[in-house]
Design an enzyme around this catalytic site. Structure first.
Site, short mmCIF file in Angstrom:
data_model
loop_
_atom_site.label_atom_id
_atom_site.label_comp_id
_atom_site.label_asym_id
_atom_site.label_seq_id
_atom_site.Cartn_x
_atom_site.Cartn_y
_atom_site.Cartn_z
N ASP A 176 58.41 22.59 -8.69
CA ASP A 176 59.43 23.58 -9.05
C ASP A 176 60.62 23.46 -8.11
OD1 ASP A 176 60.62 25.71 -10.36
OD2 ASP A 176 58.80 26.93 -10.34
N GLU B 238 65.90 21.07 -7.95
CA GLU B 238 67.37 20.86 -7.97
C GLU B 238 67.94 20.59 -6.57
OE1 GLU B 238 66.45 24.42 -8.99
OE2 GLU B 238 65.46 23.18 -10.48
N ASP C 33 64.25 27.70 -16.56
CA ASP C 33 63.78 29.07 -16.79
C ASP C 33 64.70 29.78 -17.78
OD1 ASP C 33 61.90 28.43 -14.88
OD2 ASP C 33 62.96 29.42 -13.25
#
Length: 800
Positions: free
Chosen positions: A399, A402, A472
Site C-alpha cells: 500500500d 506512491e 481508494d
C-alpha cells in the site's frame, strides 16, 4: 552508455548562415551537434529508437530505472538530401533536419510522428543546489489520431487527446509517460520527475521539471500489440502469476483479529462459494507508532503462524498489507534513520491516535523510507522475510507505493535520496519499492511465484510480478465506469495486471449502504465487471463486503454475486491460458477495442467495452436501473427488465454468450440486462474451454473440460497448463494443447500435446459443444454434447 565512434566522419554543408556541421555514424546510429545541442539517435532494435538531446559541452550518462534492454547492433544506412539526413533502418526510417535538429519517424508507407519544429526546450533549473534543466519536447500528431496509455486516470476517457495531465503519482492516479497511437507506434518519455503531458491541436508535449537531457524512445509495432511488445522488450517481460491469484479474493479494511479473518474463509467454505485469497489489511502490527513493524504485535493476532496454517488448511491463500513507511518505534525506523534513509515530508498516518479525524496534537512521526537506496531495500526485505514471509505468507499488498505525501510543499521535493533529489526521481518510487520486494523474494526461493498487489505503478513495473489496483476510489456509478478506461489505459501502457476495489473503497455517497438498494445494485454490477479483470477482489472500508452481507441464497443480489464468482472459476482455463499469452507472447488480458479493431473508427473511443482475452467482448452495466424512490424511501424494483446498448465491432460476427443469438459486427444492439446479466459477446471462430465447478482454483484437475465452439469462422485456441505455481515453467516445465477449428469442413483438430511437467494429465475427456440456442449458453455447463472425446495426448480430428 558509451558508443564506439567509427573512424569515418561525414562532413555536411548546409545552406544559410549556419556554418559546416558534422555528423558521426556510430555502431547504433548517429551522433551530431546542431544549434548547440548534442543529438544522439540510435537503434535499440529494428523497431525501437532512442533519441537523446542535451546542451553542447555537457555529458549525459544517466542509467535508466525503467529500461533494462541494451541496444542491439542493427543494420541501417545513411543518406543525405540537402539539409536532411535519412537514417534508414530495417523497419524504421528516421529523418533528421541538420538545420533545426527536428526528428521524424516513418515507415515506407508514411510519416508516423514528427517532433515539432523548435520543439525542444531546455530551461535552467536549480534542483536542490544542483544546476540542471527543465526539459520539454513537443510533437505533432495527426488531427484524427487517437492515443492511449499514460497510466491510470479517473476521468473516464479512452483516447488521450485534448487533455492536460500533471503527472505526479497519487492514490487514484498513476502515471506512466508512455502512449500508444492507433497508427501503430508508441513513445516512452524516460523521465521520473514531475511532468506535464499536454495535447492541444497545435502539439503534444512532455515537459519535466528536472532533466539533464531530453530522453525518449520511439517504437513502431504495426498495431497496439506490437508496440506493447516493444515496450516490454525495452522495460521487462511479465512473469507468470500463480493460478490461484486468478480466483476470487475477499478483503476489507480491516480484519481486526486472526479469528475474524479465518472465520471469513470458513464461512465461504460453508456456503460452498469459491474463494482463493484472503487479505489482511493494516494495523496487525498494533498502534501507529509501530506502523508497518512487519510483526504481529496487535493482541488480536496472538498466533500468526496458526492463522496462516488455518487459511492454508482450507485451501486458501493469504497476502498481507505492507507499507512504504515506518513508525518511530519500529526497528526499521531506527536502522533506516542511522543510514539516512528516511524522508522528512508528512505522510499517512498523520496521528499516533487511531481515531478519525487525525489528532494533530499527537503526530505519528511516521516517515517514508528511501526505496532508491539498495541498502534500505535490503533492510526492508530482511525484516519482511523474518517477520512475515517465513510464516508462509503467499504474497504482498504493498500500500501507499506512491508514496502518500500529505500537505505538499515544493521544498519537500528537495529531499535527498540515494539517487539525487526526490524531485528528480519522484515518479519512479513505486517501481523501486515494488522491485525491491520482488527481487529479494526471487533471490530466496523459486518455489513460490512473486505476487504483489500495489496501489501505484511506473514504467517497467510489469517485470516484478505486480498487480496494480486503481486506488481508494469513492463508490459511485461514475466511479465504476471510470475504472474501465483507467484499467484499459494501464494495459495500453504495457502493464497488463490491474484491478479495482469491487464496490468502491469509500461509501460516502450512500446512507446505510448494505441496506441501500442503489448501492447493492452498484456492488453487483461492479462484481460483474470485476469478473473480467486480471484480478477479482472485493474490498472496502467502513462496511464489510463479503457476499453474505448482501442477503441470503435465493435473493437477487446474493445470487448474482455468487453466479459471477462461479463464472470466474469456470473461465479459469481460458484466463490462465490468456495469462500465458501475456508472458510468452507479450499479449494483454484486458484489451481496449483499438487493440483488435484498429480499423473500426467507431470502436476507437468507446470507454465502456473491452475484450477479455481475444475472444470475449464485455460491456459492463454502469448505471442504476433497478432502484427507485417511493415516498423518499429507495427500494429495489426488478419487475421490469432494462436494456443496454452495445456496439459490436465490425469485421467479425458475434454470439450473445447468454443466448447464442448471432449478430454481424459493425452495429449497435440492445441487450436485456436483468440484475444478473452483463452483456457478453463471443467472436465467431472462438474456442472456449470451461472448467469444472470448484471451491478453489486447484481443487480439480482439468481432466473433464467443456470445449465450446462458436461457428462462423476458422479459429484456434491453445490450452496452457503447468504446476500452477513456482518458476519451473521458465525451464520448460509446462504443456500446451492446440485446438484448431476449420469452419468450412466443420472439423476440430486437437493437436498433439507439447511439453511436459510433473503430474501432468496423461488422459482426459473433452466435451465438444457447437454453441447454439439449446446448448453451450450461459454459465451452466452443457448437458448436451456434440462429441465426447477421450484424449491421450495424440492428435485427433473430430468431424462435427
Amino acid at each position: 552508455m558509451k558508443i564506439k565512434i567509427l573512424i569515418i566522419t561525414l562532413f555536411v554543408l548546409i545552406s544559410g548562415s549556419i556554418s559546416a556541421q558534422t555528423y558521426q555514424k556510430t555502431d547504433y546510429g548517429v551522433k551530431t551537434v546542431i544549434n548547440s545541442e548534442n543529438i544522439d539517435i540510435y537503434f535499440y532494435n529494428p523497431s525501437t529508437v532512442r533519441v537523446l538531446k542535451y546542451p553542447q559541452g555537457k555529458s549525459y550518462s544517466q542509467k535508466s530505472l525503467s529500461v533494462i534492454q541494451n541496444p542491439q547492433k542493427t543494420s541501417f544506412k545513411l543518406k543525405k538530401n540537402g539539409d536532411e539526413l535519412l537514417i534508414k533502418g530495417e523497419k524504421l526510417d528516421i529523418y533528421l533536419s541538420l538545420k533545426s535538429g527536428k526528428v521524424s519517424f516513418a515507415t515506407q508507407k508514411s510519416i508516423l510522428l514528427s517532433e515539432k519544429e523548435a520543439g525542444t526546450v531546455f530551461t535552467d533549473f536549480n534542483d536542490a543546489g544542483i544546476k540542471t534543466y527543465s526539459v520539454s519536447q513537443s510533437f505533432v500528431l495527426d488531427k484524427e489520431e487517437h492515443i492511449y496509455g499514460l497510466g491510470v486516470q479517473q476521468e473516464g476517457k479512452m483516447s488521450k487527446r485534448s487533455i492536460k495531465l500533471n503527472m505526479v503519482q497519487g492514490n487514484t492516479d498513476d502515471y506512466v509517460p508512455f502512449f500508444v497511437s492507433n497508427k501503430g507506434y508508441g513513445l516512452f518519455w524516460d523521465n521520473y520527475s514531475p511532468t506535464v503531458f499536454e495535447d492541444t491541436p497545435e502539439s503534444t508535449m512532455f515537459k519535466s521539471e528536472v532533466g539533464d537531457a531530453v530522453d525518449y524512445y520511439f517504437m513502431q509495432g504495426t498495431n497496439a500489440d506490437g508496440v506493447i511488445a516493444n515496450m516490454r522488450s525495452l522495460t521487462g517481460e511479465v512473469p507468470m502469476f500463480p493460478l490461484w491469484t486468478y480466483g476470487f479474493w475477499q478483503s476489507r479494511e480491516r480484519y481486526k483479529s486472526q479469528d475474524e479473518l479465518v472465520n471469513v474463509v470458513k464461512k465461504f467454505r460453508e456456503l460452498n462459494v469459491p474463494l482463493d485469497g484472503i487479505i489482511q489489511d493494516w494495523q496487525y502490527w498494533g498502534n501507529n507508532y509501530l506502523w508497518n513493524a512487519m510483526e504481529f504485535l496487535n493482541p488480536g493476532f496472538n498466533d500468526p503462524q496458526k492463522m496462516v496454517n488455518d487459511v492454508h488448511g482450507m485451501n486458501a491463500h493469504m497476502i498481507i498489507s505492507i507499507w512504504s513507511s515506518f513508525g518511530p518505534n519500529t526497528k526499521q525506523f531506527k536502522e533506516l534513520g542511522k543510514m539516512g534513509a528516511l524522508f522528512n515530508f508528512k505522510t499517512w498516518p498523520e496521528s499516533g491516535s487511531e481515531k478519525f479525524p487525525p489528532n494533530q496534537d499527537y503526530p505519528s512521526g511516521v516517515k517514508v523510507y528511501d526505496a532508491y537506496n539498495p541498502a534500505a531495500r535490503n533492510l526492508y526485505w530482511k525484516y519482511l522475510n523474518e517477520g512475515v514471509f517465513k510464516l508462509g505468507m503467499d504474497g504482498w499488498w504493498m500500500d501507499s507505493t506512491e508514496p502518500d505525501h500529505l500537505d505538499f510543499k515544493p521544498s519537500d521535493l528537495d529531499t535527498k535520496t540515494h539517487l539525487g533529489s526526490f524531485r528528480k526521481v519522484r515518479n519512479a518510487y513505486p517501481l523501486m519499492t515494488v522491485g525491491g520486494v520482488s527481487d529479494h523474494q526471487r533471490s530466496v526461493t523459486s518455489d513460490k511465484r512473486v505476487f504483489i498487489l500495489t496501489r501505484s505503478v511506473f514504467a517497467g513495473q510489469q517485470r516484478y510480478g505486480s498487480n496494480t489496483w486503481t486506488g481508494d476510489v469513492v463508490a459511485s456509478w461514475d466511479a465504476l465506469k471510470n475504472q474501465i478506461s483507467a484499467g484499459l489505459n494501464l494495459s495500453l501502457s504495457g502493464i497488463p495486471h490491474w484491478n479495482s476495489d469491487i464496490g468502491g473503497f469509500f461509501l460516502w455517497n450512500f446512507k446505510n449502504p448494505l441496506e441501500n438498494p442503489d448501492y447493492r445494485e452498484l456492488h453487483v454490477r461492479w462484481m460483474e465487471f470485476g469478473t473480467f479483470c486480471p484480478m477479482m477482489r472485493s474490498h472496502g472500508e467502513g462496511y464489510p463486503r463479503e457476499l453474505y452481507q448482501f442477503g441470503k441464497k435465493g435473493t437477487p443480489v446474493y445470487d448474482a454475486i455468487e453466479k459471477y464468482i462461479n463464472l470466474r472459476y469456470s473461465l479459469l482455463p481460458y484466463i490462465y491460458t490468456t495469462s500465458w499469452e501475456v508472458t510468452a507472447n507479450k499479449s494483454s488480458m484486458t484489451r481496449a477495442l483499438v487493440m483488435d479493431f484498429a480499423e473500426d473508427k467507431q470502436a476507437l473511443d468507446i470507454n465502456d467495452e473491452f475484450m477479455f482475452g481475444k475472444s470475449i467482448l464485455v460491456s459492463p452495466v454502469t448505471q442504476s436501473m433497478y432502484s427507485k424512490l417511493i415516498d423518499t424511501v429507495r427500494v429495489a424494483d426488478f419487475s421490469t427488465v432494462k436494456s443496454k446498448e452495445v456496439y459490436l465491432p465490425k469485421g467479425v460476427d458475434w454470439y450473445d454468450f447468454w443466448t447464442a443469438e448471432k449478430y454481424v459486427g459493425g452495429q449497435t444492439v440492445k441487450k436485456a440486462v436483468p440484475i444478473d446479466i452483463i452483456p457478453m459477446f463471443v467472436k465467431a471462430g472462438s474456442i472456449l474451454p470451461f472448467g469444472p465447478k470448484v471451491q478453489y482454483a486447484t481443487e480439480k484437475k482439468w481432466d473433464n473440460l467443456e470445449i465450446r465452439i462458436y461457428e462462423g469462422a476458422n479459429g484456434e485456441f491453445t490450452l496452457y497448463e503447468d504446476e500452477n505455481d513456482n518458476y519451473n515453467y521458465e525451464k520448460g516445465a509446462y504443456s500446451t494443447i492446440k485446438f484448431l477449428w476449420n469452419d468450412k469442413n466443420r472439423t476440430l483438430t486437437i493437436d498433439k500435446q507439447k511439453g511436459t511437467f510433473p503430474d501432468m494429465l496423461k488422459q482426459r475427456k473433452f466435451n465438444i459443444v457447437l454453441v447454439s440456442k439449446d446448448k453451450g449458453t450461459g454459465t451452466d455447463l452443457s448437458k448436451k454434447y456434440d462429441r465426447e472425446v477421450i484424449y491421450f495426448g495424440k492428435k485427433i480430428n473430430v468431424a462435427l
